[in-house]
Write a protein that holds these residues in place. Structure first.
Motif, PDB file in Angstrom:
ATOM      1  N   VAL A 188       2.981  -9.217  -6.762  1.00 22.04           N
ATOM      2  CA  VAL A 188       2.602  -8.597  -5.559  1.00 22.04           C
ATOM      3  C   VAL A 188       1.594  -7.562  -5.940  1.00 22.04           C
ATOM      4  CG1 VAL A 188       4.472  -6.563  -6.293  1.00 22.04           C
ATOM      5  CG2 VAL A 188       3.662  -6.696  -3.755  1.00 22.04           C
ATOM      6  N   ALA A 189       0.609  -7.576  -4.914  1.00 21.59           N
ATOM      7  CA  ALA A 189      -0.522  -6.317  -5.350  1.00 21.59           C
ATOM      8  C   ALA A 189      -0.172  -5.324  -5.013  1.00 21.59           C
ATOM      9  CB  ALA A 189      -1.879  -6.812  -4.491  1.00 21.59           C
ATOM     10  N   ILE A 190      -0.638  -4.171  -5.507  1.00 23.33           N
ATOM     11  CA  ILE A 190      -0.284  -2.801  -5.276  1.00 23.33           C
ATOM     12  C   ILE A 190      -1.606  -2.055  -5.118  1.00 23.33           C
ATOM     13  CG2 ILE A 190       0.531  -0.733  -6.309  1.00 23.33           C
ATOM     14  CD1 ILE A 190       3.003  -2.381  -7.199  1.00 23.33           C
ATOM     15  N   ALA A 191      -1.535  -1.287  -4.114  1.00 19.37           N
ATOM     16  CA  ALA A 191      -2.612  -0.204  -3.730  1.00 19.37           C
ATOM     17  C   ALA A 191      -2.027   1.109  -3.620  1.00 19.37           C
ATOM     18  CB  ALA A 191      -3.621  -0.605  -2.733  1.00 19.37           C
ATOM     19  N   PHE A 250       0.693  -1.271  -0.153  1.00 24.32           N
ATOM     20  CA  PHE A 250      -0.055   0.166   0.116  1.00 24.32           C
ATOM     21  C   PHE A 250       0.788   1.136   0.147  1.00 24.32           C
ATOM     22  CE2 PHE A 250      -2.371   3.034   2.880  1.00 24.32           C
ATOM     23  CZ  PHE A 250      -3.188   3.624   1.866  1.00 24.32           C
ATOM     24  N   PHE A 251       0.785   2.018  -0.897  1.00 24.36           N
ATOM     25  CA  PHE A 251       1.540   3.335  -1.277  1.00 24.36           C
ATOM     26  C   PHE A 251       0.682   4.292  -0.681  1.00 24.36           C
ATOM     27  CE2 PHE A 251       5.484   1.932  -3.477  1.00 24.36           C
ATOM     28  CZ  PHE A 251       4.852   0.785  -3.985  1.00 24.36           C
ATOM     29  N   VAL A 252       1.491   5.448   0.097  1.00 23.23           N
ATOM     30  CA  VAL A 252       0.659   6.815   0.665  1.00 23.23           C
ATOM     31  C   VAL A 252       0.124   7.582  -0.544  1.00 23.23           C
ATOM     32  CG1 VAL A 252       2.754   8.151   0.494  1.00 23.23           C
ATOM     33  CG2 VAL A 252       1.302   8.290   2.340  1.00 23.23           C
ATOM     34  N   ASN A 253       0.392   7.321  -1.737  1.00 18.31           N
ATOM     35  CA  ASN A 253      -0.266   7.957  -2.625  1.00 18.31           C
ATOM     36  C   ASN A 253      -0.146   7.407  -4.108  1.00 18.31           C
ATOM     37  OD1 ASN A 253       1.784   9.121  -4.529  1.00 18.31           O
ATOM     38  ND2 ASN A 253       2.410  10.509  -2.983  1.00 18.31           N
ATOM     39  N   ASP A 254      -1.079   7.639  -5.008  1.00 23.67           N
ATOM     40  CA  ASP A 254      -1.074   6.849  -6.358  1.00 23.67           C
ATOM     41  C   ASP A 254       0.101   7.394  -7.254  1.00 23.67           C
ATOM     42  OD1 ASP A 254      -3.633   6.074  -5.856  1.00 23.67           O
ATOM     43  OD2 ASP A 254      -4.693   7.325  -6.772  1.00 23.67           O
ATOM     44  N   THR A 255       0.692   8.376  -6.948  1.00 24.43           N
ATOM     45  CA  THR A 255       1.725   8.684  -7.930  1.00 24.43           C
ATOM     46  C   THR A 255       2.887   7.688  -7.509  1.00 24.43           C
ATOM     47  OG1 THR A 255       1.160  11.068  -7.673  1.00 24.43           O
ATOM     48  CG2 THR A 255       3.449  10.402  -8.536  1.00 24.43           C
ATOM     49  N   ARG A 307      -9.827  -1.978  -8.126  1.00 22.66           N
ATOM     50  CA  ARG A 307      -9.488  -2.241  -9.483  1.00 22.66           C
ATOM     51  C   ARG A 307      -8.793  -3.333  -9.617  1.00 22.66           C
ATOM     52  NH1 ARG A 307      -8.564   3.839  -9.714  1.00 22.66           N
ATOM     53  NH2 ARG A 307     -10.472   4.502 -10.351  1.00 22.66           N
ATOM     54  N   ASP A 308      -7.834  -3.443 -10.499  1.00 24.03           N
ATOM     55  CA  ASP A 308      -7.188  -4.901 -11.030  1.00 24.03           C
ATOM     56  C   ASP A 308      -5.857  -5.096 -10.280  1.00 24.03           C
ATOM     57  OD1 ASP A 308      -9.213  -4.941 -13.056  1.00 24.03           O
ATOM     58  OD2 ASP A 308      -8.149  -3.673 -14.306  1.00 24.03           O
ATOM     59  N   SER A 309      -5.267  -4.024  -9.696  1.00 21.62           N
ATOM     60  CA  SER A 309      -3.835  -4.210  -9.202  1.00 21.62           C
ATOM     61  C   SER A 309      -3.793  -4.785  -7.867  1.00 21.62           C
ATOM     62  CB  SER A 309      -3.110  -2.844  -9.007  1.00 21.62           C
ATOM     63  OG  SER A 309      -3.667  -1.948  -8.157  1.00 21.62           O
ATOM     64  N   ALA A 310      -4.786  -4.898  -7.022  1.00 19.67           N
ATOM     65  CA  ALA A 310      -5.122  -5.393  -5.670  1.00 19.67           C
ATOM     66  C   ALA A 310      -6.250  -5.978  -5.407  1.00 19.67           C
ATOM     67  CB  ALA A 310      -4.552  -4.507  -4.872  1.00 19.67           C
ATOM     68  N   THR A 316      -5.966  -0.175  -7.654  1.00 19.13           N
ATOM     69  CA  THR A 316      -6.827  -0.159  -6.750  1.00 19.13           C
ATOM     70  C   THR A 316      -6.333   1.068  -5.655  1.00 19.13           C
ATOM     71  OG1 THR A 316      -7.454  -2.521  -6.656  1.00 19.13           O
ATOM     72  CG2 THR A 316      -7.362  -1.489  -4.562  1.00 19.13           C
ATOM     73  N   THR A 317      -7.386   1.729  -5.150  1.00 21.07           N
ATOM     74  CA  THR A 317      -6.907   3.075  -4.480  1.00 21.07           C
ATOM     75  C   THR A 317      -7.950   3.504  -3.462  1.00 21.07           C
ATOM     76  OG1 THR A 317      -6.042   5.147  -4.718  1.00 21.07           O
ATOM     77  CG2 THR A 317      -7.694   4.535  -6.254  1.00 21.07           C
ATOM     78  N   VAL A 318      -7.760   4.614  -2.802  1.00 22.36           N
ATOM     79  CA  VAL A 318      -8.555   5.312  -2.117  1.00 22.36           C
ATOM     80  C   VAL A 318      -9.128   6.313  -2.510  1.00 22.36           C
ATOM     81  CG1 VAL A 318      -9.240   6.181   0.326  1.00 22.36           C
ATOM     82  CG2 VAL A 318      -7.814   4.102   0.082  1.00 22.36           C
ATOM     83  N   ARG A 319     -10.406   6.635  -2.803  1.00 26.11           N
ATOM     84  CA  ARG A 319     -10.770   7.752  -3.590  1.00 26.11           C
ATOM     85  C   ARG A 319     -11.109   8.909  -2.736  1.00 26.11           C
ATOM     86  NH1 ARG A 319     -15.482   6.621  -7.523  1.00 26.11           N
ATOM     87  NH2 ARG A 319     -13.675   5.853  -8.702  1.00 26.11           N
ATOM     88  N   ILE A 320     -10.500  10.073  -2.745  1.00 22.77           N
ATOM     89  CA  ILE A 320     -10.776  11.324  -2.231  1.00 22.77           C
ATOM     90  C   ILE A 320     -10.750  12.440  -3.186  1.00 22.77           C
ATOM     91  CG2 ILE A 320     -10.050  10.635   0.125  1.00 22.77           C
ATOM     92  CD1 ILE A 320      -7.585  12.773  -1.713  1.00 22.77           C
TER      93      ILE A 320
END
Lengths: 315, 315
Positions: free
Chosen positions: B253-256, B228-233, B312-315, B272-276
Motif C-alpha cells: 500500500v502506498a502511504i502519503a 493519505f493521512f491527515v498528518n505526517d505523524t 518521495r518513495d512511499s507513494a 510522500t507528503t504535502v509541504r507547508i
DNA sequence: ATGAAAGCGCTAACAC
DNA sequence: GTGTTAGCGCTTTCAT
C-alpha cells in the motif's frame, strides 16, 4: 453602585449580597464589560502571570514541557508568558529581565546553568523560581527534573550488560550549559573501561544529523557495536539511516536514544531509550509554583521525577 | 531629576541630553531598577503583549508555529502570552477573553472556525487579529495560511496520476472546526470517481493511531492501494507498522502524509507528503500583527503561503 | 454589606 | 531639554 462593589462581586462573591451580585452580573453581560487585569495587577501587585523560559519550543524535547506548563497554569487561573532562548544564556537573561518587568508572579526556567547576572537578578527579585530538566544539590529555589548524569550512566550500564563492548556517545553541539554534558559524563562513568568514542555533531541534534552521525561514526570506527544518542530524535534518524542502508540494528550496530519520545516506540525496530516525561516536568513545575503563590508550603522543593531504561529492540 | 526624564531616557533616548541619559543609565545600574511594564501598560494603553492561541503545543504540528511566533514577537520587542485550547471552542473563547482582559495589543488564533461569542468579542475589542493555518474568503481581520482543501485535493490528484485507483483518507477525530474536514473534502474532490474509503480514528492522530489505522484499513478493504493521512505523524506511524509487518510501501500500500514534518524526509522509505511550513505561518502571523501595531499599513491582509506536493518513495 | 479616599508606577499632554 | 499635572482602572484600607 460603586466600582468596588463590582470588583468584589467578581472576586469575592461571598462578601456581596446575593441580589447585588446578580445585578452586577447582569450589567456586565449587557455592557460587555471586561475587567482590566493590567490595572488589577498594578493595584494588587499580583499579575497572575507565570513566565516560562525554554531553550526551544520546536522539537519533541520541550514542546511537551510547554504543554504541561500551559495546562497546569491555566487550570490554576494563571496565564503563561513564554520565551525561548535558543541555548543562549544572554538571551535567557534578557527574558528573565523582561518577565520580571512584566511583574510575573513566578518564573520557570530550564536547567541549572544560568549567567551570573541572571542568578543575581532572580535572587534580587525575590520571585519564586522553578528550575527544570535537571536535579541539583543547590537549586535557586525549587527544582523538578531528574539526574541526566545517572540516566545516561544507567544506559551505559544497560548496554554493557547486554554484551556490547565498544560504545559511542553521540550528541549535537556540546554546550557548557545544556544537558548534553551531564549525559556525556554519565555515559562515560557508566562505560568504565569499555572502549568509548564520542561524536559531537556541529549542525544540530535532529533526525538528519543523527543519520549523518551514524554513518560518520562507523566510518571512523567500524568496530563500534552500540551507539547512544543524546535524544530519541537523533537516534530515530540514525535508525532510519541504518534501515535505508540495510544495516541491521542491532545486528550491525545497536542504537539507543533518550527521552522516550513518541517516535521511540513507533519506529521499527522499536528504540531502546531512557524514559522521562517532559510533560510531567512542565506540569509539576507549574503546580509547584502556583502552590507556592497560593501561600501553601511547598514541602518538596526538590522533585526528582526519575527515569527508566526502556529495553526495546534496537539495543 | 523627575520620573518623566528617566522614562524618556529609556524609551526615547534622542529626546534627552546625552549627559542626562548617561546619568540615568548609571543610576539604574546602581539601583537595579527594573521598569514596571504593568504600570507602563496601564498608562500608555499599550501592553506590548501578543496573545497566541493554538489547539495544542505538543506534537510537530503547532510547536513550530509557536516557535515562529515566539521568535518574531521577541525580535519586535513584544512578549508572547500563550494558550492551548485542545480543540475546544469554548476553551478558545475563555482564552480570548482572558487575553483581552490582559490588554494584549493583538491576538493570533488558529483556524477560521470560532464560537459566535468569540467572533463577537473579538470584533468588539477592536484588536488586530490574525487567523492562521487556513485561508478564508472573509477573515476576521488578517489571515496567513494555505488552502487545506486545495492541498489535500492536490495530493489526491497526485496519487491518481501515479496510478493508484483505490484511495483511503485517514484522520483522527473529525471535528467540525479543525483542519481535518477541509482536507477530507479536498481529498474527496480530488479523488473524483476513484474508489475512496474514509477512516476516522477516535483515539487521536499520533503515530500509534496511524499504525492501528493502516491495519484496520487493510482488514476492512484489502484492495486499497494508497492511503493519505491527515498528518505526517500518523503517516509515519503507519509506515513503520507496515515495515514491522513486512508490507512493502508502496508495494502493498502506498502511504502519503501531510505537513512535511521532520520525520517525513527521515523515515525509510521517505514519506510522500504535502509541504507547508508551520514555522513560517507563526512567524508571518506575528510580523503582520506587529507591523499593524507599529502603524504600518498591512497591504496583504490575506497571505497564502501555499503548499507543495513532495514526491518521495512511499507513494 | 457597601462606600470613600488614596494610590499602585508609570506616561500623555501640555507647559516652560 | 526638562518638568508639572493629571490620570490610566483597578484594589487596598479604613469607615459606616
Amino acid at each position: 453602585m460603586s466600582a468596588i462593589t463590582v470588583s468584589r462581586a467578581l472576586r469575592e462573591p461571598a462578601r456581596v449580597a446575593e441580589e447585588t451580585r446578580r445585578a452586577v452580573l447582569r450589567a456586565i453581560a449587557r455592557l460587555g464589560y471586561v475587567p482590566d487585569l493590567v490595572a488589577g495587577a498594578l493595584a494588587s501587585r499580583r499579575s497572575r502571570i507565570v513566565g516560562a523560559i525554554v531553550p526551544t519550543i520546536a522539537g519533541a524535547m520541550f514542546a511537551d514541557t510547554v504543554q504541561g506548563m500551559s495546562d497546569a497554569v491555566h487550570a490554576e487561573g494563571y496565564q503563561l508568558l513564554l520565551g525561548a532562548h535558543g541555548y543562549d544564556l544572554g538571551a535567557e537573561l534578557a527574558l528573565v529581565q523582561a518577565f520580571i518587568g512584566r511583574r510575573a508572579d513566578g518564573l520557570i526556567v530550564t536547567g541549572v546553568q544560568h549567567a551570573p547576572a541572571t542568578r543575581r537578578i532572580l535572587a534580587a527579585s525575590g520571585l519564586p523560581v522553578v528550575e527544570t530538566w535537571d536535579i541539583g544539590r543547590r537549586p535557586l529555589d525549587m527544582i523538578v527534573g531528574f539526574s541526566n548524569f545517572r540516566a545516561a550512566r544507567a544506559m551505559a550500564e544497560y548496554l554493557l550488560a547486554r554484551g556490547y563492548r565498544r560504545l559511542a556517545f553521540i550528541s549535537g553541539p556540546l554546550r557548557a550549559h545544556d544537558r548534553s554534558r551531564p549525559r556525556r559524563d554519565g555515559f562515560r562513568a557508566g562505560a568504565r573501561h569499555a572502549a568509548l568514542v564520542e561524536l559531537h555533531m556541529t549542525d544540530g541534534s535532529d533526525m538528519r544529523s543523527g543519520a549523518k552521525a551514524i554513518v560518520e561514526l562507523l566510518a571512523r570506527d567500524p568496530k563500534v557495536d552500540a551507539a547512544f544518542f543524546v535524544n530519541d530524535t537523533m537516534a530515530a534518524g540514525a535508525l532510519m539511516e541504518c534501515t535505508r542502508r540495510g544495516w541491521p540494528t542491532p545486528g550491525r550496530v545497536a542504537i539507543a536514544g533518550f527521552g522516550d519520545f513518541e517516535v521511540a516506540a513507533a519506529v521499527a525496530p522499536a528504540l531502546t531509550t531512557v524514559r522521562i516525561s517532559g510533560y510531567e516536568i512542565g506540569r509539576r513545575a507549574a503546580l509547584m509554583l502556583t502552590a507556592r503563590l497560593a501561600g501553601k508550603e511547598v514541602s518538596h522543593a526538590i522533585v526528582d521525577l526519575g527515569f527508566e531504561v526502556v529495553a526495546r529492540d534496537s539495543a
